[in-house]
Design an enzyme around this catalytic site. Structure first.
Site, mmCIF file in Angstrom:
data_model
loop_
_atom_site.group_PDB
_atom_site.id
_atom_site.type_symbol
_atom_site.label_atom_id
_atom_site.label_comp_id
_atom_site.label_asym_id
_atom_site.label_seq_id
_atom_site.Cartn_x
_atom_site.Cartn_y
_atom_site.Cartn_z
ATOM 1 C CE1 TYR A 69 109.907 61.262 -58.090
ATOM 2 C CE2 TYR A 69 108.125 59.652 -58.217
ATOM 3 C CZ TYR A 69 108.607 60.935 -58.436
ATOM 4 O OH TYR A 69 107.791 61.880 -58.996
ATOM 5 C CG ASP A 102 111.549 51.955 -59.594
ATOM 6 O OD1 ASP A 102 112.180 52.041 -60.665
ATOM 7 O OD2 ASP A 102 110.700 52.796 -59.247
ATOM 8 C CE LYS A 156 111.428 59.991 -64.500
ATOM 9 N NZ LYS A 156 110.060 59.599 -64.194
ATOM 10 N NE ARG A 209 87.270 50.588 -68.678
ATOM 11 C CZ ARG A 209 86.663 49.427 -68.365
ATOM 12 N NH1 ARG A 209 87.325 48.490 -67.707
ATOM 13 N NH2 ARG A 209 85.406 49.218 -68.713
#
Length: 386
Positions: free
Chosen positions: A102, A173, A198, A50
């Site tokens: 988005y 972004d 993406k 983690r």
């Protein structure tokens, strides 16, 4: 001498002098949750996955290198990255955000961040005076460029100047262009966001997200948050993204070439009322992209004459897939009003120019002749009522 980005996609320079991992060319997947300590007070450098994992660390170094940042953090999805990013802010803080984002980002800001006491001014950052919206409690400016799905382009350097005058963070972004075509940190941004699902992953086979920064102080805050929230990317998914990045350059080149050809073809069709692609000289953001980017990307948005024609296209494509995502090797068509932007209020959709006759295309790496042939067949079938 600074290496070219195509080489940086494949080689992490700091690893080249060592023969680690038994000489493995493909970076190993360290599929482990925890790590043994040699003795009390001693560590191998890794304690618990983690906190960090060798495969994730290697991926983060590669992405940081591509964006010319000091640090990158890999998350379980793009939305996980943005969700944790918002933990930099406190109740009462104000952010200026672009109105055309988005839909998942808008949903997060409207239904989670607002609940947590953060307030937003949603504006058209490509056309409005951003500085006029700065308030005493403003902490950041958040944009996409080009925007999703209307392909608006904002001047990153100009926004950076505004942010610096007022002591704000500039968050960009960069998913649509990837580090191969645009590096916002070099233009003055403080934090870059990527949906690694993406173009970085590039094969529609895994989810991932990234935050990249060029500031050590921000890196320290983000590192504390990622170990606390536990949103880090799993080792196997890290490996998939590493594998995808190796071909980022050639994929982006082919996809971008194809996008320009398809955009030109669409413009010549009588049933298409508008094609939005920054590569066209008459696009309002074309000159800005010439300054701040190395290309125009492989995303385009187009409007057809009515909803029925749009639905006809989505129902008749075969090789081109009707699917929600972008940036993979396959060409995808998305219907924003029911998919990516379904949760965006209708009045905002209309203000941004998004209608029920709008289609978004992520152009892949197929032979462009086959893609155009598919579209030509579909258009003729709809015209002839087939």
């Amino acid at each position: 001498m600074e290496r070219e980005i195509e080489t940086k996609c494949i080689h992490l320079e700091e690893d080249e002098a060592s023969i680690q991992h038994f000489g493995s060319i493909s970076y190993p997947i360290y599929q482990t949750a925890t790590y043994a300590h040699p003795a009390v007070g001693q560590s191998t450098g890794f304690d618990y996955s983690r906190l960090q994992n060798p495969t994730r660390e290697h991926l983060e170094k590669v992405v940081a290198s591509l964006e010319n940042g000091v640090d990158a953090l890999a998350f379980s999805s793009g939305m996980a990255a943005i969700t944790m990013l918002m933990e930099l802010f406190a109740p009462g803080d104000h952010l200026i955000i672009d109105s055309d984002l988005y839909g998942g980002s808008i949903r997060l800001f409207d239904h989670v961040s607002t609940k947590n006491g953060i307030c937003f001014s949603r504006i058209d950052c490509a056309r409005e005076d951003v500085e006029a919206y700065v308030q005493d409690n403003t902490k950041a400016i958040y944009v996409e460029t080009p925007t999703n799905p209307m392909m608006n382009v904002v001047d990153i350097a100009e926004l950076s100047a505004i942010a610096k005058r007022h002591g704000l963070l500039l968050i960009v972004d960069n998913t649509f262009l990837s580090p191969y075509l645009q590096n916002p940190l070099d233009l003055g941004a403080d934090i870059v966001v990527h949906s690694g699902t993406k173009y970085l992953g590039g094969h529609n086979d895994t989810l991932a997200g990234f935050l990249v920064t060029g500031r050590e102080d921000i890196s320290e805050k983000l590192r504390f948050l990622i170990k606390t929230t536990g949103a880090g990317l799993a080792p196997f998914d890290c490996w998939l993204v590493l594998r995808g990045i190796k071909t980022l350059g050639i994929r982006m080149d082919r996809s971008q070439e194809n996008a320009m050809e398809i955009a030109k073809w669409l413009r010549a069709q009588k049933h298409v009322t508008k094609v939005i692609y920054p590569g066209f000289e008459d696009h309002p953001g074309h000159e800005i992209m010439k300054r701040q980017s190395r290309g125009y990307g492989a995303m385009l948005t187009f409007q057809v004459e009515n909803k029925d024609f749009a639905l006809g296209i989505l129902g008749k494509v075969r090789m081109i897939r009707f699917a929600e995502s972008l940036g993979g090797v396959e060409t995808l068509l998305t219907y924003p009003t029911t998919q990516t932007h379904a949760d965006v209020p209708k009045e905002i959709q209309e203000k941004n120019g998004l209608t029920d006759a709008t289609l978004r295309m992520s152009v892949g790496i197929e032979n462009v002749k086959d893609l155009i042939a598919e579209l030509d067949r579909v258009f003729h079938e709809i015209e002839n009522g087939q």
